[in-house]
Design a protein around this motif. Structure first.
Motif, PDB file in Angstrom:
ATOM      1  N   TYR A  37       0.667  -1.090  -0.066  1.00 48.58           N
ATOM      2  CA  TYR A  37      -0.080  -0.050  -0.136  1.00 48.58           C
ATOM      3  C   TYR A  37       0.988   1.238   0.030  1.00 48.58           C
ATOM      4  CZ  TYR A  37      -3.415   3.600   1.530  1.00 48.58           C
ATOM      5  OH  TYR A  37      -4.333   4.696   1.444  1.00 48.58           O
ATOM      6  N   ILE A  38       0.785   2.183  -0.918  1.00 43.75           N
ATOM      7  CA  ILE A  38       1.711   3.204  -1.186  1.00 43.75           C
ATOM      8  C   ILE A  38       1.799   3.912  -0.081  1.00 43.75           C
ATOM      9  CG2 ILE A  38       1.638   3.165  -3.766  1.00 43.75           C
ATOM     10  CD1 ILE A  38      -0.240   5.798  -3.722  1.00 43.75           C
TER      11      ILE A  38
ATOM     12  N   GLY B  23       0.020  20.554  -3.281  1.00 46.02           N
ATOM     13  CA  GLY B  23      -1.334  19.662  -3.009  1.00 46.02           C
ATOM     14  C   GLY B  23      -1.243  18.896  -1.826  1.00 46.02           C
ATOM     15  N   THR B  24      -0.657  17.611  -1.890  1.00 52.34           N
ATOM     16  CA  THR B  24      -0.260  17.207  -0.465  1.00 52.34           C
ATOM     17  C   THR B  24       0.917  17.665   0.219  1.00 52.34           C
ATOM     18  OG1 THR B  24       1.099  15.355  -1.466  1.00 52.34           O
ATOM     19  CG2 THR B  24      -1.312  14.838  -1.341  1.00 52.34           C
ATOM     20  N   GLY B  25       1.874  18.154  -0.719  1.00 54.87           N
ATOM     21  CA  GLY B  25       2.909  18.918  -0.264  1.00 54.87           C
ATOM     22  C   GLY B  25       4.259  18.002  -0.317  1.00 54.87           C
ATOM     23  N   THR B  26       3.976  16.709  -0.757  1.00 53.91           N
ATOM     24  CA  THR B  26       5.027  15.860  -0.895  1.00 53.91           C
ATOM     25  C   THR B  26       6.278  16.297  -1.955  1.00 53.91           C
ATOM     26  OG1 THR B  26       3.400  14.044  -0.833  1.00 53.91           O
ATOM     27  CG2 THR B  26       5.700  13.417  -1.562  1.00 53.91           C
TER      28      THR B  26
ATOM     29  N   TYR C 149      11.631  12.729   6.905  1.00 53.39           N
ATOM     30  CA  TYR C 149      12.663  12.438   5.844  1.00 53.39           C
ATOM     31  C   TYR C 149      14.053  12.432   6.670  1.00 53.39           C
ATOM     32  CZ  TYR C 149      16.220  13.243   2.297  1.00 53.39           C
ATOM     33  OH  TYR C 149      17.337  13.625   1.244  1.00 53.39           O
ATOM     34  N   PHE C 150      14.181  13.482   7.467  1.00 50.60           N
ATOM     35  CA  PHE C 150      15.346  13.650   8.384  1.00 50.60           C
ATOM     36  C   PHE C 150      15.333  12.829   9.745  1.00 50.60           C
ATOM     37  CE2 PHE C 150      15.810  17.490   5.791  1.00 50.60           C
ATOM     38  CZ  PHE C 150      16.898  17.307   5.199  1.00 50.60           C
ATOM     39  N   GLY C 151      13.983  12.496  10.206  1.00 53.60           N
ATOM     40  CA  GLY C 151      13.976  11.638  11.408  1.00 53.60           C
ATOM     41  C   GLY C 151      13.857  12.792  12.705  1.00 53.60           C
ATOM     42  N   GLU C 152      13.806  14.266  12.293  1.00 54.87           N
ATOM     43  CA  GLU C 152      13.777  15.056  13.234  1.00 54.87           C
ATOM     44  C   GLU C 152      13.198  16.384  12.261  1.00 54.87           C
ATOM     45  OE1 GLU C 152      16.952  16.508  15.717  1.00 54.87           O
ATOM     46  OE2 GLU C 152      18.281  16.610  13.846  1.00 54.87           O
ATOM     47  N   ILE C 153      13.111  17.448  13.078  1.00 57.15           N
ATOM     48  CA  ILE C 153      12.732  18.665  12.223  1.00 57.15           C
ATOM     49  C   ILE C 153      13.068  19.860  13.357  1.00 57.15           C
ATOM     50  CG2 ILE C 153      10.154  18.878  12.971  1.00 57.15           C
ATOM     51  CD1 ILE C 153      10.090  20.471  10.028  1.00 57.15           C
TER      52      ILE C 153
ATOM     53  N   ASN D 253       5.048   5.771   5.356  1.00 54.64           N
ATOM     54  CA  ASN D 253       5.694   5.455   3.873  1.00 54.64           C
ATOM     55  C   ASN D 253       5.919   6.758   3.259  1.00 54.64           C
ATOM     56  OD1 ASN D 253       7.112   3.552   2.384  1.00 54.64           O
ATOM     57  ND2 ASN D 253       5.467   3.458   0.890  1.00 54.64           N
ATOM     58  N   GLU D 254       6.057   7.691   4.108  1.00 49.31           N
ATOM     59  CA  GLU D 254       6.155   9.168   3.675  1.00 49.31           C
ATOM     60  C   GLU D 254       7.545   9.405   3.078  1.00 49.31           C
ATOM     61  OE1 GLU D 254       5.151   8.597   6.600  1.00 49.31           O
ATOM     62  OE2 GLU D 254       3.243   9.406   7.227  1.00 49.31           O
ATOM     63  N   LYS D 255       8.688   8.893   3.786  1.00 49.81           N
ATOM     64  CA  LYS D 255      10.164   9.174   3.388  1.00 49.81           C
ATOM     65  C   LYS D 255      10.262   8.760   1.858  1.00 49.81           C
ATOM     66  CE  LYS D 255      14.807   8.633   4.635  1.00 49.81           C
ATOM     67  NZ  LYS D 255      15.752   8.167   5.657  1.00 49.81           N
ATOM     68  N   VAL D 256       9.683   7.612   1.336  1.00 46.39           N
ATOM     69  CA  VAL D 256       9.750   6.951   0.217  1.00 46.39           C
ATOM     70  C   VAL D 256       9.542   8.097  -1.049  1.00 46.39           C
ATOM     71  CG1 VAL D 256       9.199   5.148  -1.537  1.00 46.39           C
ATOM     72  CG2 VAL D 256       9.695   4.562   0.945  1.00 46.39           C
TER      73      VAL D 256
END
Ligand SMILES: *Cc1c(COP(=O)(O)O)cnc(C)c1O
Length: 315
Positions: free
Chosen positions: A138-139, A182-185, A226-230, A148-151
């Motif tokens: 599932y994507i 849109g989603t901001g990806t 993506y970074f594991g933290e912000i 699965n955001e990072k992918v």
């Protein structure tokens, strides 16, 4: 098809505003299924899927979705079974579009659902795949669409490096990058890439649907994944404008149709009223409103060519 190392062209537009040098990056010309940012994102999903030995893919999106078109097309070309879970519009309606027709022609199994029962539907589809002996991907990750955001974010983090390389070839640096959010990806990806690069360029997402508060939250979440933290430094890089979203997703006005016609006229480039045309209009208005003059500006064309044809008669 090897889109992985394919650089899409960047060149200067004939169209100009406030004496800015307006450039465009033609991701609509990615050489698969009418291109667009979803080609790069789908490519990431399929790589991830292969790495982890899944053998069928489940996408989610409405009938106009460019992502569903590309995923249905890519799975067909790879011989991978594809399911598309498709919610009705907020109005409860389902529209046929060029994208929905392509999804159908590619033999994807389309599962209608309501926005209120997405997770139940995802669960049911996953169970059905497993019953058939398949191992479904599932994507969006888990049944609530998380994990699965990072992918997906990775796709445009890499594109930022492509842009830097192209700047060198052009002998300039961009002061601004504008794109539809849109989603901001895609926006999150570019911001991550720019951070990796230590770059000062302002990257501005023109929201085509959501209010800025919501958009900020989602984009910051992607960056965190993506970074594991912000950090606050990363937060400061997120810039989203929502003055031109009108009444939200899919809503447009005559100004948008006019600028779509103008860009087709001056530069022969197709845009659509849901994504690129709306964002280009927003950028145009922002440059006027903030009196931005004489800068190097890049507009990322994120694709959606089938939607250009859906709306062609209206321009
Ligand atoms: C999906 C899409 C966007 C928005 O991209 P996000 O990553 O969801 O913000 C913009 N333009 C087109 C043509 C799209 O299909």
């Amino acid at each position: 098809m090897e889109i992985k190392n394919f650089n899409t062209p960047i060149y200067k537009l004939n169209y100009s505003i406030n004496n800015n040098r307006l450039f465009i990056k033609r991701d609509d010309l990615l050489p698969f299924s009418f291109g667009g940012n979803k080609v790069r994102i789908a490519q990431k999903y399929f790589e991830d899927m292969n790495r982890n030995n899944y053998d069928c893919i489940i996408a989610y999106g409405n009938s106009r979705s460019n992502l569903c078109r590309v995923i249905a097309n890519m799975s067909k070309s790879k011989g991978i079974p594809c399911y598309v879970i498709s919610p009705a519009d907020d109005s409860g309606e389902r529209h046929e579009s060029n994208n929905s027709i392509i999804v159908e022609k590619m033999g994807a199994r389309i599962i209608p659902c309501l926005k209120t029962n997405v997770s139940q539907t995802v669960t049911a589809v996953i169970d059905e795949c497993k019953k058939e002996g398949l191992n479904p991907y599932y994507i969006y990750g888990d049944i609530f669409g998380k994990g699965n955001e990072k992918v997906a974010v990775q796709a445009y983090a890499e594109v930022f490096f492509e842009v830097k390389k192209q700047e060198q070839e052009l002998g300039l640096e961009f002061d601004y990058i504008f794109l539809a959010c849109g989603t901001g990806t895609t926006l999150a990806g570019l911001i991550c890439g720019s951070y990796n690069f230590g770059n000062e360029c302002e990257i501005i997402g023109i929201s085509i649907a959501r209010e800025r508060q919501h958009s900020y939250k989602v984009v910051e979440n992607y960056i965190e994944k993506y970074f594991g933290e912000i950090t606050s430094e990363l937060r400061e890089k997120v810039k989203i404008e929502d003055n031109w979203r009108l009444d939200g997703y899919g809503h447009y006005n005559n100004k948008i149709l006019e600028i779509i016609k103008e860009i087709l006229t001056t530069d022969g480039i197709p845009m659509d009223p849901t994504y690129t045309g709306k964002a280009f209009w927003g950028m145009n208005e922002l440059l006027k409103k903030h009196q931005i003059i004489g800068k190097n500006i890049l507009f990322l064309h994120t694709g959606g060519t089938p939607l250009f044809f859906d709306n062609l008669k209206k321009i």
